[in-house]
Design a protein around this motif. Structure first.
Motif: not given
Length: 296
Positions: A157-165
């Protein structure tokens, strides 16, 4: 706690090639299950079977006694796929309402609560196709949650997302999980996400090669590391120089799974140490220990 989801001896073969070999997996109500493995080892095929996208060659899958692939099963699960299934030409609100009304248990109040939690108010009238990656992923998750299901699958679910998101999404998911006793099965490349999990399965070459709570897996397959920066005039410095004839390295690392042992080492070497750091064992250690360091 009673298991609500079970996969028993599921196997998948393609053209007489066994991709998944007799996997057993279970999840209790409200648990977060992490399903980890390198690329190309049967992880995605297993998830496709667990969500009903493909049928196992052998084995059984059920959720609260309901068999996979039935209408009842589909009403009880939500899936966040690696790639979005939403319409790029529709607005966020149009996409969500269209999906939500497919389910008989849709609640307008819960839908509005999800919109608020995932901070979608300001993008409801925007076309899905023009959103940023983080905005799309938040919409994808709300789309999977709208019918208050029992079980949520999160496939990378978190592929490519910044750490804050990523952190924001997990704060909300954990809040919902504990409040609604939602069960989550997660696959991820961000191994630190598995730190949230109640139970971990590790797959390699189509088989489960390890399973346990994260703390127990850490005891078995990871270790803490005491990193010491030595003074230039330390006795240990001279001993290393004489015994190895190698240039002196100011930093040395000592593996330990005991904080008492680490304190003992620090006390005994106090005069030799300029600074130190204790690095705790991680999910990465477990993963590498079990599946190796080679690139797949």
């Amino acid at each position: 706690m009673r298991s609500i989801f079970e996969a028993k001896s599921i196997t998948k073969e393609f053209n007489n090639h066994r991709v998944v070999n007799s996997i057993n997996l279970r999840a209790d109500k409200g648990q977060l299950i992490a399903f980890l493995g390198p690329n190309g080892v049967g992880k995605s095929t297993t998830i496709d079977m667990l969500t009903g996208l493909i049928s196992p060659t052998k084995g059984k899958i059920s959720l609260s006694g309901v068999k996979v692939n039935s209408a009842q099963f589909r009403n009880k699960i939500g899936v966040v796929f690696q790639d979005s299934v939403l319409d790029h030409n529709l607005t966020v609100l149009q996409n969500l309402i269209t999906r939500a009304k497919l389910y008989p248990q849709f609640s307008q109040a819960y839908f509005e609560e999800l919109i608020r939690q995932f901070e979608l108010e300001n993008i409801l009238d925007k076309k899905y196709g023009i959103l940023s990656g983080g905005q799309r992923r938040r919409v994808d998750i709300v789309r999977a949650l709208v019918h208050e299901q029992e079980l949520l699958f999160l496939d990378e679910p978190s592929t490519g997302l910044d750490i804050q998101t990523r952190n924001k999404i997990w704060d909300i998911l954990n809040e919902i999980r504990h409040k609604k006793l939602l069960t989550i099965i997660l696959t991820t490349h961000y191994l630190e996400e598995a730190e949230y999990s109640d139970y971990v399965y590790v797959i390699d070459h189509g088989k489960i090669i390890a399973e346990n709570t994260l703390n127990k897996l850490k005891v078995l397959y990871s270790h803490d590391v005491l990193s010491l920066n030595l003074k230039d005039n330390s006795v240990l410095h001279n001993m290393i120089d004489k015994s190895t004839n190698q240039p002196f390295e100011k930093q040395i690392e000592i593996a330990t799974n005991s904080k008492v042992q680490a304190i003992t080492i620090l006390n005994s070497m106090e005069s030799e140490i300029e600074s130190f750091e204790m690095k705790t064992g991680s999910v990465d250690d477990i993963f590498i220990e079990l599946t190796g360091k080679e690139i797949r």
